[in-house]
Design an enzyme around this catalytic site. Structure first.
Site, PDB file in Angstrom:
ATOM      1  N   THR A 145       0.829  -1.202   0.000  1.00 42.55           N
ATOM      2  CA  THR A 145       0.000   0.000   0.000  1.00 42.55           C
ATOM      3  C   THR A 145       0.862   1.251   0.000  1.00 42.55           C
ATOM      4  OG1 THR A 145      -1.636  -1.222   1.297  1.00 42.55           O
ATOM      5  CG2 THR A 145      -1.862   1.181   1.223  1.00 42.55           C
ATOM      6  N   GLU A 146       0.550   2.170  -0.896  1.00 46.84           N
ATOM      7  CA  GLU A 146       1.245   3.457  -1.016  1.00 46.84           C
ATOM      8  C   GLU A 146       2.740   3.293  -1.328  1.00 46.84           C
ATOM      9  OE1 GLU A 146      -0.946   5.461  -1.194  1.00 46.84           O
ATOM     10  OE2 GLU A 146      -2.507   5.172   0.294  1.00 46.84           O
ATOM     11  N   LEU A 147       3.106   2.163  -1.911  1.00 47.21           N
ATOM     12  CA  LEU A 147       4.501   1.833  -2.203  1.00 47.21           C
ATOM     13  C   LEU A 147       5.384   1.851  -0.945  1.00 47.21           C
ATOM     14  CD1 LEU A 147       5.241   3.596  -5.636  1.00 47.21           C
ATOM     15  CD2 LEU A 147       4.765   1.181  -5.212  1.00 47.21           C
TER      16      LEU A 147
END
Length: 400
Positions: A145-147
């Site tokens: 998630t979100e890198l």
């Protein structure tokens, strides 16, 4: 050879109703179905349907030489099925071409990696099962998630069968003198790391229609010229293949950058210009391993990083007291629900772990009309926090 890797994030959260303290205990729905349907309808018409049609045409036009990859969250797919089944069908048609890779991630687009390892791994498994069910596809690449990434993520993912590659951000303070154009690996696990080349990705995602940007307008010829320049420096790495990882929100096309900006024309003509150069090609992340014709250097991420803001750290979700309190409270409640065996409440609490809720509470730059304010359905971060905490209070009463 320079390989271009387009990866698109497809996600829509379940947004909350304006839930006041007076609503606690009144059995009022937590999620704003009207708003969620409105947003899905709008984004489907402006982005998902026309862009999927364009990509399918490009794949057929260039006989499989054009390739892309998607990470589609479980909550997005749920909303496709609820509000726009035709969107899901259009993604399925893309995957059937064999030129689209699906990326694994957390089902609920959550920050569980930072708070609850078991929940994190369970959400990954749920997402893998969903990809198998809806697309008959087993992901081999993972993006958190979100890198968000740090070293221990590779260790966790390595223990899960099937994942061979992880996508994350090419953060300057981590890379130092290194280039994000090469494939790397983690010190402890034989997993390939592909790093986003954020400067060029952001040229498309954020700056494409900005008339104050010195490079405006961004034309295909200009963009490909920049890319070709990466192949001119053969002195230091004459035989090493490079990977230009262009990661961005899929809503870039038609939603963040409206059709009137020329974003669809840009994408429509980009493959032709790229494929005219025999030293350029498109790949998907899982193919990078076979094209990395060198011993991949190990690189360490001791602290968590992300894609967000200039800092590229966790401050977009964990910067102020509201965010810290909301995050700790939601994961404490999730654990209580699990201990009490209330499986009926698990989907609800998991919807509340979606990272967007905490992004809406971010106070950095909010008054300046920045990207945080653009994405938020609330008037202020404080309002987002109040509604969220009230929902948690109501859910805890339900648990009693």
């Amino acid at each position: 050879m320079l390989y271009i890797n387009f990866y698109f994030q497809v996600h829509q959260p379940f947004r909350l109703n304006h839930f006041s303290a007076l609503d606690i205990g009144k059995s009022r729905p937590y999620f704003d179905d009207k708003l969620n349907k409105f947003v899905m309808e709008k984004v489907a018409d402006k982005c998902y349907i026309p862009t999927n049609k364009l990509l399918l045409d490009l794949i057929k036009r260039y006989e499989g030489q054009f390739k892309v990859s998607f990470a589609i969250t479980g909550v997005a797919i749920e909303q496709f099925k609820m509000y726009r089944p035709d969107v899901l069908e259009s993604f399925q048609a893309l995957v059937e071409t064999g030129c689209v890779e699906l990326i694994g991630e957390t089902y609920y687009h959550s920050l569980a990696f930072l708070y609850d390892t078991n929940e994190f791994l369970e959400q990954i498994e749920m997402h893998k099962n969903l990809m198998k069910k809806e697309f008959n596809y087993v992901p081999e690449t993972f993006r958190n998630t979100e890198l968000i990434y740090q070293d221990q993520l590779s260790t966790l993912i390595y223990e899960m069968e099937g994942f061979k590659t992880i996508l994350t951000e090419g953060v300057d303070r981590i890379l130092g003198w290194r280039s994000p154009l090469f494939a790397y690996k983690n010190f402890t696990a034989e997993i390939t790391l592909l790093l986003k080349y954020y400067q060029l990705a952001d040229d498309i995602a954020f700056r494409f229609s900005n008339r104050d940007w010195p490079e405006f307008p961004l034309t295909v010829d200009k963009f490909v010229k920049w890319i070709e320049h990466f192949n001119l420096d053969r002195k230091n790495s004459p035989k090493k293949n490079k990977f230009l990882n262009l990661f961005m929100d899929y809503e870039t096309f038609g939603e963040h950058q409206w059709a009137e900006t020329g974003i669809f024309d840009f994408m429509n003509h980009l493959p032709e210009k790229v494929l005219k150069n025999q030293n350029l090609a498109f790949i998907t992340p899982k193919e990078a391993y076979q094209y990395a014709n060198y011993q991949q250097e190990s690189i360490s991420f001791p602290e968590p990083i992300s894609w967000a803001d200039a800092e590229r750290d966790l401050s977009a979700w964990r910067e102020n007291d509201m965010q810290y309190n909301a995050l700790e409270t939601v994961y404490e409640l999730l654990e209580k629900i699990r201990i009490k065996g209330r499986h009926d409440l698990m989907p609800t609490i998991r919807y509340l772990t979606t990272s967007d809720h905490f992004y809406y509470m971010c106070t950095k730059y909010f008054q300046d009309g920045d990207v945080h304010k653009y994405f938020s359905p609330y008037d202020s971060p404080e309002q987002a926090y109040i509604y969220f905490i009230n929902v948690l209070a109501d859910l805890e009463e339900e648990l009693m």
